[in-house]
Write a protein that holds these residues in place. Structure first.
Motif, mmCIF file in Angstrom:
data_model
loop_
_atom_site.group_PDB
_atom_site.id
_atom_site.type_symbol
_atom_site.label_atom_id
_atom_site.label_comp_id
_atom_site.label_asym_id
_atom_site.label_seq_id
_atom_site.Cartn_x
_atom_site.Cartn_y
_atom_site.Cartn_z
ATOM 1 N N ARG A 92 39.374 48.267 38.676
ATOM 2 C CA ARG A 92 40.893 48.675 38.993
ATOM 3 C C ARG A 92 41.170 48.498 40.464
ATOM 4 O O ARG A 92 40.500 49.046 41.214
ATOM 5 N N GLU A 94 44.539 48.305 43.353
ATOM 6 C CA GLU A 94 46.212 48.579 43.428
ATOM 7 C C GLU A 94 46.426 48.334 44.927
ATOM 8 O O GLU A 94 45.678 48.810 45.758
ATOM 9 N N GLN A 96 49.960 49.379 47.117
ATOM 10 C CA GLN A 96 51.279 49.830 47.170
ATOM 11 C C GLN A 96 51.660 49.400 48.760
ATOM 12 O O GLN A 96 51.326 50.161 49.503
ATOM 13 N N SER A 100 54.623 46.244 44.907
ATOM 14 C CA SER A 100 53.546 46.955 44.199
ATOM 15 C C SER A 100 52.522 46.006 43.260
ATOM 16 O O SER A 100 53.310 45.251 42.236
ATOM 17 N N GLU A 102 49.146 45.770 40.606
ATOM 18 C CA GLU A 102 48.055 46.585 40.023
ATOM 19 C C GLU A 102 47.467 45.773 39.236
ATOM 20 O O GLU A 102 47.766 44.855 38.506
ATOM 21 N N GLU A 103 46.074 45.683 39.209
ATOM 22 C CA GLU A 103 45.249 44.867 38.424
ATOM 23 C C GLU A 103 44.119 45.862 37.669
ATOM 24 O O GLU A 103 43.568 46.861 38.202
ATOM 25 N N GLU A 104 44.032 45.479 36.224
ATOM 26 C CA GLU A 104 42.760 46.135 35.654
ATOM 27 C C GLU A 104 42.097 44.798 35.073
ATOM 28 O O GLU A 104 42.677 44.040 34.472
#
Length: 224
Positions: A92, A94, A96, A100, A102-104
């Protein structure tokens, strides 16, 4: 990057210096604990530096971030000091900032490992991985005049190389540290939720990872 490698080297040196004296492994008097037929299990976490590149713009970086992951491994020794294993990994990341991100990512890897050890309580090893995974991105900047709200889902395929050190404090328990470099090609679709469009995308992900974890060596506690 140079500072990071220097810190890793210092950490590995400190681990080797501060570790308590291991038990004498009578059953490993022939030279190694990593014997044919044994199984090494591990649970580890790592800090990752992740960068993305797009060949359509002459391989210029299109983004980067730091993240963390959780790995679980099972290595079966086909012969003394040589193992074939599997790895499950959840990553995971992130960022900010102005935008923004976000990666999974969920990865499944085949791992080839060769220990260079003539002692009973572990040793140094190189490893090679072949990986398949699933990648999910979300990017948002919802302020006018140019709001962004995009999501990406795709598959990744690639592999990597690494080096590590396993140290058994007891006959069955120990620690493992490692440093790896991985290269993945990612294919998928990007959905723009602002203008309601879907496009096919492909890009490259490069990952540098520093790993620390615990290991369990499964074997019969008998003198060979």
């Amino acid at each position: 990057m140079t500072k990071t490698i220097f810190r890793v080297v210092i950490f590995l040196a400190a681990v080797c210096f501060l570790m308590p004296k291991p038990d004498v492994f009578a059953q490993d008097s022939l030279g190694t604990a990593m014997k044919k037929g044994r199984v090494l299990l591990s649970l580890s976490s790592s800090t990752d530096a992740i960068n993305y590149y797009d060949n359509s713009i002459n391989s210029k970086a299109i983004g980067g971030q730091t993240g963390f992951d959780l790995k679980t491994d099972a290595h079966f020794f086909l012969r003394d000091n040589f193992s074939l294993g599997g790895r499950l990994e959840l990553t995971r990341g992130e960022t900010q900032n102005y935008v923004s991100n976000e990666e999974e990512t969920f990865k499944v890897s085949m791992v080839f490992r060769r220990y260079f050890s003539k002692v009973s309580n572990g040793g140094l090893y190189p490893e090679v991985t072949v990986t398949y995974g699933r990648n999910i991105f979300n990017t948002q900047f919802l302020q006018p005049p140019s709001p962004i709200n995009q999501s990406f889902q795709g598959n990744l395929l690639g592999g990597g190389i690494g080096v590590g050190f396993t140290y058994l404090v007891k006959q069955h328990f120990g620690i493992d540290v490692g440093l790896s470099y991985s290269f993945y090609r990612v294919f998928g679709e990007t959905v723009d939720h602002v203008i309601d469009t879907t496009t096919k995308d492909a890009f490259t992900e490069i990952n540098v990872s520093f790993r620390v974890g615990f290991v369990i060596l499964l074997h019969k506690n008998t003198i060979e």
